[in-house]
Structures are given as C-alpha cells and as structure tokens.
Design a protein around this motif. Sequence first.
Motif, short mmCIF file in Angstrom:
data_model
loop_
_atom_site.label_atom_id
_atom_site.label_comp_id
_atom_site.label_asym_id
_atom_site.label_seq_id
_atom_site.Cartn_x
_atom_site.Cartn_y
_atom_site.Cartn_z
N ASP A 15 44.58 42.03 37.60
CA ASP A 15 44.51 42.51 36.08
C ASP A 15 43.61 43.17 36.00
N VAL A 16 42.32 42.42 36.14
CA VAL A 16 40.86 42.81 36.06
C VAL A 16 40.61 44.38 36.74
N LEU A 17 41.16 44.67 38.02
CA LEU A 17 41.03 45.78 38.58
C LEU A 17 41.85 46.67 38.26
N ARG A 18 43.04 46.30 37.49
CA ARG A 18 43.99 47.25 37.04
C ARG A 18 43.15 47.96 35.68
N PHE A 19 42.87 47.16 34.77
CA PHE A 19 42.26 47.71 33.68
C PHE A 19 40.99 48.46 33.85
N THR A 20 40.21 47.80 34.82
CA THR A 20 38.81 48.72 35.45
C THR A 20 39.15 50.07 35.65
N GLY A 21 40.24 50.14 36.67
CA GLY A 21 40.69 51.38 36.92
C GLY A 21 41.25 52.47 35.91
N ALA A 22 41.88 51.60 35.25
CA ALA A 22 42.41 52.58 33.88
C ALA A 22 41.25 53.04 32.99
N PHE A 23 40.21 52.01 32.84
CA PHE A 23 39.20 52.86 32.05
C PHE A 23 38.34 53.69 32.87
N ALA A 24 38.19 53.50 34.13
CA ALA A 24 37.57 54.64 34.91
C ALA A 24 38.19 55.88 34.86
N ALA A 25 39.78 55.91 34.86
CA ALA A 25 40.23 57.28 35.14
C ALA A 25 40.36 57.67 33.64
N LEU A 26 40.20 56.98 32.47
CA LEU A 26 40.13 57.37 31.21
C LEU A 26 38.82 58.36 31.10
#
Length: 142
Positions: free
Chosen positions: A97-108
């Motif tokens: 979950d942490v990596l998923r949201f980190t990846g989503a923020f980086a993509a944003l």
Amino acid sequence: SVGVGDPASLESAAARNSFLSVRQPPSLATPLLVARFAVVLQCVTVYPVLVYAIRTQTFCALVYRDPYPGALPVLGLNAIVLCATAAVSIFGLHIADVLRFTGAFAALVMVYAVPAGVQWAELAAAARSSRRARAARLALTG
C-alpha cells in the motif's frame, strides 16, 4: 513487539503482518537469525543514506538551496522522516500500500509538475537569451 530470537513473538499480532509469521523448520534457526541480523545491519546502513537523499532534495530544491542549512532544520526533517516511518510500522500498513501510493504520487508529479517545470525553465532561458539565439532556436526546433 516482535523479537528476533523469541518463537513466542511469532504468535503476536505484529508478526502476522510480516514474513516472521511463516513457520520455518528448526534446522534453519541459525541461518534465519543471521539473515535477520543482516537485514538489521542493512537497515542501519541504508536508512541514513535515504534520509540524506531526502534532506538534500528537500533543502536544496524547496527551502534553503543548501543541503545542510544547520543542525535545527536537519534534526527537524530527520524527526519528521523518523515519525513517518515509525507510523507505517506502528499502524501495520502493508508495504504494498505504501509503495502504491508513493508510486501514484510520483506519477502525479511526473505528469503535471515536470512539464510545467520544463516549460518554466524554457521560458526563463528564453528571457535571458538574445534575439539572435531565439531565432536560431526557433529555426532549429520549429
């Protein structure tokens, strides 16, 4: 608390969310103990490098334009990073979950902030360049 060598700690609620909950044969006890100490050693050596990278990026890009602005800001940022990582551990968040949201923020950031930053840098460079250089750049790039 999850202990390193205590088999009773494997039954705790904290261990159910980690690799420690997997049953291992007693013949692997020594290699597993060595592996756990190796992971602890890796965390002790990698964590300061990650904090340094976060500090350098934060202070150079956002705040002070200096990677080491002084003891108080560095201690403050280290405390924030420590609290954030401890919160992930305390609340039992899954690393996925942490990596998923980190990846989503980086993509944003990559989708919206980087193009705007490139446009801004290009406009700033164009404002500094001469009329002849702008004409040459326009002729080359179209």
